[in-house]
Design an enzyme around this catalytic site. Structure first.
Site, mmCIF file in Angstrom:
data_model
loop_
_atom_site.group_PDB
_atom_site.id
_atom_site.type_symbol
_atom_site.label_atom_id
_atom_site.label_comp_id
_atom_site.label_asym_id
_atom_site.label_seq_id
_atom_site.Cartn_x
_atom_site.Cartn_y
_atom_site.Cartn_z
ATOM 1 N N GLY A 7 -3.209 6.160 27.508
ATOM 2 C CA GLY A 7 -2.242 5.459 28.366
ATOM 3 C C GLY A 7 -0.805 5.698 27.926
ATOM 4 O O GLY A 7 0.078 4.887 28.207
ATOM 5 N N ALA A 8 -0.562 6.838 27.260
ATOM 6 C CA ALA A 8 0.771 7.124 26.705
ATOM 7 C C ALA A 8 1.837 7.238 27.788
ATOM 8 O O ALA A 8 3.031 7.078 27.514
ATOM 9 C CB ALA A 8 0.721 8.404 25.882
ATOM 10 N N THR A 71 -4.700 -3.383 26.234
ATOM 11 C CA THR A 71 -5.221 -3.538 27.597
ATOM 12 C C THR A 71 -5.878 -4.914 27.749
ATOM 13 O O THR A 71 -6.673 -5.317 26.892
ATOM 14 C CB THR A 71 -6.262 -2.436 27.893
ATOM 15 O OG1 THR A 71 -5.635 -1.179 27.619
ATOM 16 C CG2 THR A 71 -6.735 -2.489 29.329
ATOM 17 N N ALA A 93 -5.024 -7.452 21.122
ATOM 18 C CA ALA A 93 -4.045 -8.543 21.298
ATOM 19 C C ALA A 93 -3.628 -8.622 22.758
ATOM 20 O O ALA A 93 -3.139 -7.641 23.322
ATOM 21 C CB ALA A 93 -2.822 -8.310 20.415
ATOM 22 N N PRO A 94 -3.829 -9.788 23.402
ATOM 23 C CA PRO A 94 -3.394 -9.934 24.791
ATOM 24 C C PRO A 94 -1.870 -9.935 24.903
ATOM 25 O O PRO A 94 -1.337 -9.681 25.982
ATOM 26 C CB PRO A 94 -3.952 -11.301 25.215
ATOM 27 C CG PRO A 94 -4.722 -11.847 24.066
ATOM 28 C CD PRO A 94 -4.498 -10.973 22.874
ATOM 29 N N ASN A 95 -1.169 -10.206 23.801
ATOM 30 C CA ASN A 95 0.300 -10.178 23.841
ATOM 31 C C ASN A 95 0.820 -9.599 22.522
ATOM 32 O O ASN A 95 0.642 -10.190 21.466
ATOM 33 C CB ASN A 95 0.849 -11.591 24.057
ATOM 34 C CG ASN A 95 2.290 -11.544 24.514
ATOM 35 O OD1 ASN A 95 3.030 -10.642 24.128
ATOM 36 N ND2 ASN A 95 2.689 -12.489 25.334
ATOM 37 N N PHE A 96 1.450 -8.416 22.619
ATOM 38 C CA PHE A 96 1.960 -7.749 21.420
ATOM 39 C C PHE A 96 3.421 -8.094 21.132
ATOM 40 O O PHE A 96 4.027 -7.514 20.238
ATOM 41 C CB PHE A 96 1.799 -6.224 21.548
ATOM 42 C CG PHE A 96 0.493 -5.729 20.993
ATOM 43 C CD1 PHE A 96 0.295 -5.651 19.625
ATOM 44 C CD2 PHE A 96 -0.540 -5.345 21.838
ATOM 45 C CE1 PHE A 96 -0.900 -5.197 19.103
ATOM 46 C CE2 PHE A 96 -1.744 -4.899 21.322
ATOM 47 C CZ PHE A 96 -1.925 -4.823 19.945
ATOM 48 N N HIS A 123 9.102 -14.961 36.058
ATOM 49 C CA HIS A 123 8.837 -13.521 36.032
ATOM 50 C C HIS A 123 9.429 -12.858 37.271
ATOM 51 O O HIS A 123 9.674 -13.510 38.290
ATOM 52 C CB HIS A 123 7.325 -13.242 36.012
ATOM 53 C CG HIS A 123 6.701 -13.501 34.669
ATOM 54 N ND1 HIS A 123 6.319 -14.756 34.258
ATOM 55 C CD2 HIS A 123 6.387 -12.655 33.637
ATOM 56 C CE1 HIS A 123 5.805 -14.683 33.040
ATOM 57 N NE2 HIS A 123 5.828 -13.425 32.640
ATOM 58 N N LYS A 127 5.377 -9.560 39.830
ATOM 59 C CA LYS A 127 4.178 -10.125 39.204
ATOM 60 C C LYS A 127 3.489 -11.035 40.208
ATOM 61 O O LYS A 127 4.041 -12.039 40.645
ATOM 62 C CB LYS A 127 4.555 -10.915 37.940
ATOM 63 C CG LYS A 127 3.347 -11.451 37.207
ATOM 64 C CD LYS A 127 3.765 -12.077 35.875
ATOM 65 C CE LYS A 127 2.607 -12.705 35.138
ATOM 66 N NZ LYS A 127 1.585 -11.763 34.709
ATOM 67 N N THR A 134 0.222 -15.830 29.458
ATOM 68 C CA THR A 134 0.865 -16.446 28.290
ATOM 69 C C THR A 134 1.069 -17.941 28.522
ATOM 70 O O THR A 134 0.846 -18.760 27.624
ATOM 71 C CB THR A 134 2.211 -15.743 28.005
ATOM 72 O OG1 THR A 134 1.938 -14.373 27.727
ATOM 73 C CG2 THR A 134 2.939 -16.361 26.833
HETATM 74 P P1 NAP Z 1 0.172 1.366 33.817
HETATM 75 O O1 NAP Z 1 1.641 1.645 33.916
HETATM 76 O O2 NAP Z 1 -0.665 1.446 35.046
HETATM 77 O O3 NAP Z 1 -0.394 2.343 32.686
HETATM 78 C C1 NAP Z 1 -1.753 2.614 32.479
HETATM 79 C C2 NAP Z 1 -1.847 4.070 32.060
HETATM 80 O O4 NAP Z 1 -3.165 4.349 31.632
HETATM 81 C C3 NAP Z 1 -1.512 5.040 33.210
HETATM 82 O O5 NAP Z 1 -0.640 6.046 32.711
HETATM 83 C C4 NAP Z 1 -2.894 5.605 33.547
HETATM 84 O O6 NAP Z 1 -2.779 6.905 34.078
HETATM 85 C C5 NAP Z 1 -3.540 5.600 32.176
HETATM 86 N N1 NAP Z 1 -5.000 5.691 32.204
HETATM 87 C C6 NAP Z 1 -5.866 5.117 33.086
HETATM 88 N N2 NAP Z 1 -7.145 5.423 32.764
HETATM 89 C C7 NAP Z 1 -7.075 6.192 31.627
HETATM 90 C C8 NAP Z 1 -8.061 6.818 30.806
HETATM 91 N N3 NAP Z 1 -9.370 6.738 31.082
HETATM 92 N N4 NAP Z 1 -7.645 7.535 29.717
HETATM 93 C C9 NAP Z 1 -6.330 7.664 29.430
HETATM 94 N N5 NAP Z 1 -5.341 7.091 30.193
HETATM 95 C C10 NAP Z 1 -5.730 6.364 31.275
HETATM 96 O O7 NAP Z 1 -0.058 -0.098 33.212
HETATM 97 P P2 NAP Z 1 0.784 -0.866 32.083
HETATM 98 O O8 NAP Z 1 1.712 -1.831 32.712
HETATM 99 O O9 NAP Z 1 1.328 0.121 31.117
HETATM 100 O O10 NAP Z 1 -0.362 -1.733 31.413
HETATM 101 C C11 NAP Z 1 -1.496 -1.119 30.822
HETATM 102 C C12 NAP Z 1 -2.404 -2.205 30.248
HETATM 103 O O11 NAP Z 1 -1.750 -2.821 29.139
HETATM 104 C C13 NAP Z 1 -2.729 -3.361 31.218
HETATM 105 O O12 NAP Z 1 -4.035 -3.819 30.970
HETATM 106 C C14 NAP Z 1 -1.718 -4.438 30.835
HETATM 107 O O13 NAP Z 1 -2.175 -5.744 31.156
HETATM 108 C C15 NAP Z 1 -1.678 -4.226 29.344
HETATM 109 N N6 NAP Z 1 -0.472 -4.695 28.693
HETATM 110 C C16 NAP Z 1 -0.647 -5.419 27.563
HETATM 111 C C17 NAP Z 1 0.442 -5.817 26.820
HETATM 112 C C18 NAP Z 1 0.216 -6.576 25.549
HETATM 113 O O14 NAP Z 1 1.176 -7.054 24.956
HETATM 114 N N7 NAP Z 1 -1.041 -6.705 25.092
HETATM 115 C C19 NAP Z 1 1.717 -5.480 27.240
HETATM 116 C C20 NAP Z 1 1.875 -4.725 28.402
HETATM 117 C C21 NAP Z 1 0.768 -4.323 29.116
HETATM 118 P P3 NAP Z 1 -2.606 7.085 35.697
HETATM 119 O O15 NAP Z 1 -1.347 6.387 36.061
HETATM 120 O O16 NAP Z 1 -2.578 8.561 35.856
HETATM 121 O O17 NAP Z 1 -3.816 6.409 36.330
#
Ligand code: NAP
Length: 210
Positions: A7-8, A71, A93-96, A123, A127, A134
Site C-alpha cells: 500500500g506504499a 489497515t 494499531a487502529p490509530n498510529f 472531520h 468522511k 476514534t
Molecule cells: P488508499 O488510499 O485506498 O490506499 C490503499 C492502497 O493499497 C492503494 O494504493 C491500493 O492500490 C493498495 N492495495 C490494495 N490492495 C493491495 C494489495 N493486495 N497489495 C498491495 N497494495 C494493495 O487508502 P488509505 O486511506 O491509504 O488507507 C489504507 C488503510 O489504512 C485503510 O484501511 C485505512 O482505514 C487505514 N488507515 C489506518 C490508519 C492508522 O492510523 N491505523 C491511518 C490511515 C489509514 P490501488 O489504489 O491500486 O487499489
C-alpha cells in the site's frame, strides 16, 4: 531497517513511506498482483484494504517476517496465533497518530475525576461514517453513556475534543490532525519496538507508549 510496504502508493502509505525513507529505512514497495517477495526484510508494513491485509500479512509471516499493520476493518486474531506459532510479531494499531492515542489516554484519566463528558469529533465532509472510530473508542474508554457530536464540513481534516464538565470548571482535551504524516511517528515507534514485543498479536499504539 529493510522494510517491505504493502500500500506504499495509497494516501496513508505514501505519507508514511516518505517519513520512513527520511528516517533512513530502506523501503521496498510491494505492488498488487506481485507474488509478495518480502524475504530478507526486517519487517513488513500494510496500509491497504481489509480484504488485502490478511493475505499480505500471511505471506509475510510465511516468509519469516514480522508485520506492522495500519489497515482497519479486519480481525487479526487468527494471524496473531499463526505469528505466535512462528515466533514472529504481528502489531496492529487502529490509530498510529501518537497525539490521538495520548488524547484517549488523558481522557481516560480525566474521566476518573469528571464523571460528565461529551465528545465533539470534526472531520472533512468526505468522511462518510459517523461517529468516527476514534470517537467511539474514546467514548468506550471513558465509560458511561458519553454523547458524541459529529461535524462534517469542508476545511476540516480530523479533529476531536473531549469536554469534561464539573462544578465551576471545564476541562477540554483536544487533538488536531493536520496531515497524514502524523501516522508516521507511530509507525516509526512500532518498527523500533517490534523486536521487544512478545511473539504473536499486539494491538494498539498505547501498548508502546510508556
Ligand atoms: P488508499 O488510499 O485506498 O490506499 C490503499 C492502497 O493499497 C492503494 O494504493 C491500493 O492500490 C493498495 N492495495 C490494495 N490492495 C493491495 C494489495 N493486495 N497489495 C498491495 N497494495 C494493495 O487508502 P488509505 O486511506 O491509504 O488507507 C489504507 C488503510 O489504512 C485503510 O484501511 C485505512 O482505514 C487505514 N488507515 C489506518 C490508519 C492508522 O492510523 N491505523 C491511518 C490511515 C489509514 P490501488 O489504489 O491500486 O487499489
Amino acid at each position: 531497517m529493510k522494510v517491505a510496504f504493502f500500500g506504499a502508493e495509497g494516501k496513508a502509505g505514501a505519507a508514511v513511506v516518505a517519513r520512513l525513507a527520511a528516517a533512513g529505512h530502506e523501503v521496498r514497495g510491494i505492488e498488487i498482483g506481485d507474488e509478495p517477495d518480502v524475504a530478507g526484510c526486517d519487517a513488513a508494513i500494510d496500509f491497504t484494504t481489509p480484504e488485502a491485509a490478511p493475505q499480505n500479512v500471511r505471506a509475510a509471516l510465511e516468509q519469516g517476517v514480522s508485520c506492522v499493520v495500519g489497515t482497519t476493518g479486519w480481525d487479526p486474531a487468527e494471524l496473531g496465533a499463526f505469528a505466535s506459532e512462528k515466533g514472529l510479531r504481528l502489531f496492529v494499531a487502529p490509530n498510529f497518530s501518537i497525539g490521538a492515542v495520548l488524547m484517549m489516554r488523558f481522557a481516560r484519566e480525566a474521566a476518573e475525576h469528571f464523571p460528565r463528558a461529551e465528545i465533539v469529533e470534526l472531520h472533512n465532509e468526505a468522511k462518510k461514517d459517523a461517529p468516527s472510530g476514534t470517537a467511539k473508542a474514546t467514548a468506550e474508554a471513558i465509560g458511561g453513556n458519553t454523547v458524541v457530536h459529529s461535524v462534517r464540513l469542508p476545511g476540516l481534516v480530523a479533529h476531536q475534543e473531549v469536554i469534561f464538565g464539573g462544578e465551576g470548571q471545564l476541562l477540554t482535551i483536544r487533538h488536531d490532525t493536520t496531515g497524514r504524516e502524523s501516522f508516521a511517528d507511530g509507525v516509526l515507534l512500532a518498527l523500533a519496538k517490534l523486536d521487544e514485543l512478545p511473539p504473536g498479536l499486539t494491538v494498539g499504539l498505547d501498548t508502546l507508549l510508556s
